[in-house]
Design an enzyme around this catalytic site. Sequence first.
Site, PDB file in Angstrom:
ATOM      1  CB  CYS A 154      -0.946  -0.015   1.190  1.00  9.55           C
ATOM      2  SG  CYS A 154      -0.166  -0.355   2.777  1.00  9.55           S
ATOM      3  CE1 TYR A 155       2.042   4.040   5.002  1.00  7.32           C
ATOM      4  CE2 TYR A 155       2.848   1.903   5.708  1.00  7.32           C
ATOM      5  CZ  TYR A 155       2.202   3.090   6.001  1.00  7.32           C
ATOM      6  OH  TYR A 155       1.719   3.320   7.267  1.00  7.32           O
TER       7      TYR A 155
END
Lengths: 351, 351, 351, 351
Positions: A154-155
């Site tokens: 996600c990051y």
Amino acid sequence: MGNEKTRVGIIGASGYGGIQLVRLLLEHPQVELTYLAGHSSAGKPYSDLYPHLTHRVNLTIEPIDLEAIADRCDAVFLGLPNGLACDMAPVLLAKGCKVLDLSADYRFRNLNTYTEWYKKDRQDQATNNQAVYGLPELYRDAIKDAQLIGCPGCYPTASLLALSPLLKQGFIVPETAIIDAKSGTSGGGREAKVNMLLAEAEGSLGAYGVAKHRHTPEIEQIASDLAGTELQVQFTPHLIPMVRGILATVYATLRDPGLVRDDLITIYSAFYRASPFVKILPHGVYPQTKWAWGTNLCYIGIEVDPRTGRVIVLSAIDNLVKGQAGQAVQCLNLMMGWEESLGLPQLAFYP
Amino acid sequence: MGNEKTRVGIIGASGYGGIQLVRLLLEHPQVELTYLAGHSSAGKPYSDLYPHLTHRVNLTIEPIDLEAIADRCDAVFLGLPNGLACDMAPVLLAKGCKVLDLSADYRFRNLNTYTEWYKKDRQDQATNNQAVYGLPELYRDAIKDAQLIGCPGCYPTASLLALSPLLKQGFIVPETAIIDAKSGTSGGGREAKVNMLLAEAEGSLGAYGVAKHRHTPEIEQIASDLAGTELQVQFTPHLIPMVRGILATVYATLRDPGLVRDDLITIYSAFYRASPFVKILPHGVYPQTKWAWGTNLCYIGIEVDPRTGRVIVLSAIDNLVKGQAGQAVQCLNLMMGWEESLGLPQLAFYP
Amino acid sequence: MGNEKTRVGIIGASGYGGIQLVRLLLEHPQVELTYLAGHSSAGKPYSDLYPHLTHRVNLTIEPIDLEAIADRCDAVFLGLPNGLACDMAPVLLAKGCKVLDLSADYRFRNLNTYTEWYKKDRQDQATNNQAVYGLPELYRDAIKDAQLIGCPGCYPTASLLALSPLLKQGFIVPETAIIDAKSGTSGGGREAKVNMLLAEAEGSLGAYGVAKHRHTPEIEQIASDLAGTELQVQFTPHLIPMVRGILATVYATLRDPGLVRDDLITIYSAFYRASPFVKILPHGVYPQTKWAWGTNLCYIGIEVDPRTGRVIVLSAIDNLVKGQAGQAVQCLNLMMGWEESLGLPQLAFYP
Amino acid sequence: MGNEKTRVGIIGASGYGGIQLVRLLLEHPQVELTYLAGHSSAGKPYSDLYPHLTHRVNLTIEPIDLEAIADRCDAVFLGLPNGLACDMAPVLLAKGCKVLDLSADYRFRNLNTYTEWYKKDRQDQATNNQAVYGLPELYRDAIKDAQLIGCPGCYPTASLLALSPLLKQGFIVPETAIIDAKSGTSGGGREAKVNMLLAEAEGSLGAYGVAKHRHTPEIEQIASDLAGTELQVQFTPHLIPMVRGILATVYATLRDPGLVRDDLITIYSAFYRASPFVKILPHGVYPQTKWAWGTNLCYIGIEVDPRTGRVIVLSAIDNLVKGQAGQAVQCLNLMMGWEESLGLPQLAFYP
């Protein structure tokens, strides 16, 4: 329902990645959900885990039987803890399934990097060589031809979408890149942990994994590819008292101090012209994570500080959709030759 | 109540700064609250604004009559919008009151900087020359002798406490300093604004004032003092879906790549040895803003990234206490010759 | 620290009840904290569990050694799961300690009721006979003389303070009493449970334990005492997406349809005249739970609906203070002959 | 886009009701959005109000010109403050538009009741006689034939769906009905109000409008219809620190003490058999408001307390969808002869 639909299975359907996949695939016009597999929850109706789905899902979670899964599925999503997919993907691929892994197992070209950060030895170099990093905005063509996708974290998704135009075209001094990232707590998964309790996390804010979060080498691998040189980034994640959403605030020093904000807005808009999910905001508008809530969108705002010579890029996604399950479905669409945005939400509810 | 108590008034008592002051001063052993002044709420019992205080406060908000205030108060806190205190402080000082201003009016040595950022011309250079910047950890001795305090903004407090040891002792390359700050929404005050509604701000996160927030020159003035050279910092504030708390994540490149985390922990501990409200955390511990909730404390965590040569400092405060009203009371304590921590909370409730 | 201070210990100091006690007792002028005991965390410095207390607590959690505890403590708080205190209290009492139990073990006069709802057989009827229900507003005199206190649950505290004047004086038809209660999630304790994760509980609301919550018989026992007749109440708890606070909304049909709101405000004010922590609100003002945050206060608002003949009472407390640890300290104050409100917070921070 | 689509306009598109309608109608397969009208925001691009929609909505808000609206729309939604729709609907109806009003103006059969509670005299009795109360689960057939819909309030929707089977079939003593309702703050609209600020409302909980909320007579009108006798209900709304969602907890005394929970589950399931959006939960399952987030669903849980002879019904909706805009679209579907659920979300994102 037709025999023309693509049969899809999910291994590891009980967590937050799993439930997103279930929801998205239920509304996908070309897909039929045929197998939900899990370990600790095998034998339970899926609606025991998520009672609000009782009226729509009457599948039961089945054991992880790779033979049966390969028989009943054309494509398989793996939503397991790190270190398990690498033992399953080779089997599924050998039986002709397309595989989309949401864990870290197939994100690294160099398996030594994986082993160093994830503490697991790997024997599947050949399989790993087949894997494509599932960020369609950068690797669209390779994804179309792939059988195995290592879906991004996600990051990294939020960070790389913010950084890519700058790195690719050499606009910044690479070693000045700093990513200050903020995430809702759903990124921690549906596991009972004291620090993720509402009573602990609500009304508070803190950093974690400073200078040592495992998404760092993942960002660096792709960033180095784009820049054409090995580089290191500073990455700091923070936990925000909200359920969903990531905001990455990216800082970097511009090589050319004459570049102004509107130049960069033009550059970004061009870079993402063919990318239906990336929305470049007009000048002076910065994204709110809530704008992306429940969608596969990434909103990007851009600012240049003429005093300091830095560019500041703000990128907002839903960590469980564009940052995880939605992006995986986007990859499936490409692998299947469907329209890239098929079945993927593009309109958040607000507020 | 005794005649030996110091008589204290608050002009602008209706907002969040005001209610903090009221609460702190009610529990302060050396102080008697004698005058609450306001404009739009004059004539109302204070408990109409804050019904939970009915049992403890039976003061009525009175008009802003500077003569009457000076007669009835030994010290006056000003909690007004920017640009009003500079018209009142000279009058109160002339009548012998100690004045503590919570607005930006007396934070700038150079009034041109003030006028540039706050869009108001100033005629009170002589009064301004008397003002001391109310950050006790840096200006303790000057505060003891001052009659007029320009109390720091919430972001500058968190940022400067994180940066000061590095700047003062020349450990970092000054122009590399980046402050990524995150604040709860109470920093926006008790004014009805659409973007501050729970329905808008809850479950979301965004930056604002990127490259142009008015706390930037305030941070730069003090940072330049410390460094002994003019410098510029990158400062980006973010709005977090919580009521109170600021976390400043500060990045800077170390001059000496041999410095390790434990060195810096030692250096910070020494720097703040005489400062009862600054708590340096042991290695590997990063602060949660909630730890400081309702207290005048600042918690600081320190990390060095040997890969990138940067130091990352995390500093957490309660934006309305150490970031505003509590720090003002801390200044009053020093001005009156009392113990610096008198009457100030040091223990948060948790969770 | 003086030898004249009362030595106090806490068994079960690691949870949310424990940390409240630690915080309150650290600020209590007549108490010295001499023993923190725990099972799973024995041997750890207390500040490992709560790092923000590092600067104030340097106690280590010790094993639960009742002999040692009795030697080193004059009074002992028990903050353990239900069913453990009943094995420890007799030993501590025999050695002369005052005992304040925060679990359900000593709340029931009739141990059969306890066994029915808590599924544990009890042999300590004699000890139980000594126990006083620790709700000072109702049992102040008995608490002063007691050696053993069964401290009330959080819901019963809010509910009974709302109901008592009505029941005691026969103003309502008892069987019409309905308590619709709402609590923050800290009531669930510091245990990792999936449904208490921020990602699950934030942004949502639901009832639980409908028609079968274990606080029901506890409320009924005291309510029956007050009414002088056996009665049953309807009690429904709800989980609210916030950390602290309970609001009980109590409905009942008035016997005398001529009673108006202001009559009841007068009656409540008289009933609680000697109770420093209960605040009856003026007409038209209903309590916010946040008003009581971090204090030992209970705010009560009262409304009569002349259309339906019902009274609606709203009572707000901090579930961990007046609903738990603060009330226990209030009991200790009474047992020791100190002022009832000694060391207990009466002013919330707001907002 | 085709000429066969129904042309739809929204008057009052800037608030939360408006943005829900915009979003739902954008995804509706049979509808074309042709007119967005507003007063204070006329002349602004809609995306100035909601920047996240820039990529999908390029309409500008136009003035409220009823002639122009009637020319360009087949159906018109009115999302205005109470008291304005009654001056517009007659004009639009006369020009052949179907009208769906989201305010209270057309919810009351008896205009005296309206005037008593909403303080506005009404001259449009003839128009009002045409209006149908837009709760499809109760008035499906009448809605199909209607030209004017008075769309229900959010609280009445949740309350009436919980109560209807009980009232219709005479299972409860009508005057015992108590509705304890809890709502997220988006119900207060997109207007800047101090008590709706995140800083005020977050972390807290309170009742409002006790015994006098204007949704009371609306609930009573429909409840009386169902029961076949005039009745009064007790209704208490509470504000919950979350954005969306309503939970109604409904209490009533059963006429027949022999009825058990499973009987009622069967009865409710039968009552709502033809209603695609009402989901009756299995025994022991109580709804979370989050389950309905962003959908047009209503989840209902049922409990019987054999000790007290009461039924407790829990009903959860999204206050802005089933409680407002979604239900209005559901009515439009019926008026147009389309499938009732066309274009309406049925799957929440979770968590």
